[in-house]
Design an enzyme around this catalytic site. Structure first.
Site, mmCIF file in Angstrom:
data_model
loop_
_atom_site.group_PDB
_atom_site.id
_atom_site.type_symbol
_atom_site.label_atom_id
_atom_site.label_comp_id
_atom_site.label_asym_id
_atom_site.label_seq_id
_atom_site.Cartn_x
_atom_site.Cartn_y
_atom_site.Cartn_z
ATOM 1 N N GLY A 30 0.803 -1.213 0.000
ATOM 2 C CA GLY A 30 0.000 0.000 0.000
ATOM 3 C C GLY A 30 0.838 1.266 0.000
ATOM 4 N N THR A 32 1.180 3.729 2.189
ATOM 5 C CA THR A 32 1.937 4.034 3.407
ATOM 6 C C THR A 32 3.179 3.161 3.496
ATOM 7 O OG1 THR A 32 -0.197 4.497 4.461
ATOM 8 C CG2 THR A 32 1.727 4.436 5.894
ATOM 9 N N GLY A 83 0.149 -1.227 6.606
ATOM 10 C CA GLY A 83 -0.839 -0.184 6.803
ATOM 11 C C GLY A 83 -2.207 -0.772 7.091
ATOM 12 N N LYS A 95 -8.358 -4.466 6.290
ATOM 13 C CA LYS A 95 -7.296 -4.326 5.302
ATOM 14 C C LYS A 95 -7.737 -5.026 4.020
ATOM 15 C CE LYS A 95 -3.197 -5.388 6.609
ATOM 16 N NZ LYS A 95 -2.759 -4.311 5.675
ATOM 17 N N GLU A 104 -1.075 -10.945 3.351
ATOM 18 C CA GLU A 104 -0.741 -10.133 4.519
ATOM 19 C C GLU A 104 -1.009 -10.892 5.819
ATOM 20 O OE1 GLU A 104 -1.584 -5.846 2.293
ATOM 21 O OE2 GLU A 104 -3.114 -6.731 3.585
#
Length: 223
Positions: A30, A32, A83, A95, A104
């Site tokens: 992502g 960030t 993030g 997420k 993730e």
């Protein structure tokens, strides 16, 4: 006034302090995280390698000469940095806006510590305003969507998107997620669901929030 990207950068730069040297770490996906990889690359910190959750993150890590390794090559990870689309006071998250939530969760579960980085707009009292991504097997999409509809959600196929594993994403609007752990488990029990984007079982241990006043380090509040 500080822009959203500047707030993301503030959080990302602070997160470098949570990375131990000479260890393997996990890297999420992502915008960030892109700032975090840049900050880590410029920090001079030496790590053994990083397990990446997406092609984009892997490409950026390579730009900064940070070795990318497979999770199968390591016995564990010291920390996972990622993030969130939403994060509550218990550091439970939604997420998967980028569609990588299955990877993730796998990498987060292999890590000793989960550090979430976000700008202050992502910090919410209750999860659910952001649509919940659910990865589904294509042949079960209609079946899963009917089940999600019965749970009070409004499922919408993410058109033109295929996950790393060749599956589809259904984004679910309007779910009542006042009990994230229960909802995460309930959705994952639906036949045809690979994984959903609620991170309650794999909640963060630390949240670094980029704010107008600088980086704030927040720990879970169960109250």
């Amino acid at each position: 006034m500080t822009t959203q990207d500047e707030l993301k950068r503030i959080a990302a730069e602070k997160a470098v302090e949570f990375v131990p040297e000479n260890e393997y770490i996990g890297i999420g996906t992502g915008s960030t995280i892109n700032f975090f990889i840049e900050a880590l690359g410029k920090s001079g910190k030496k790590i053994k390698g990083a397990v990446s959750t997406s092609k984009k993150s892997s490409e950026l890590l390579a730009q900064y000469d940070i070795p990318v390794v497979s999770l199968n090559e390591v016995s564990g990870l010291a920390v996972y940095i990622d993030g969130a689309d939403e994060v509550n006071h218990a550091l439970q998250m939604i997420k998967g806006g980028g569609g990588a939530h299955l990877n993730e969760k796998i990498v987060a579960s292999a890590s000793e510590k989960f550090v979430c980085i976000a700008d202050e707009s992502k910090y919410v009292s209750r999860l659910g305003k952001f649509p919940l991504p659910v990865e589904v097997v294509e042949s079960a999409r209609s079946l899963v969507s009917r089940k999600l509809l019965a749970m009070g959600g409004q499922p919408e196929l993410r058109i033109g998107y295929t996950t790393f594993y060749g599956n589809q994403i259904v984004d679910v609007h309007g779910l009542n997620i006042d009990k994230p752990l229960m909802m995460e488990d309930e959705i994952n029990k639906i036949t045809g669901v690979l994984e959903n984007g609620i991170f309650a079982r794999d909640a963060a241990d630390v949240l670094i929030l980029g704010t107008e006043e600088g980086a704030k380090v927040i720990y879970p509040c169960q109250g």
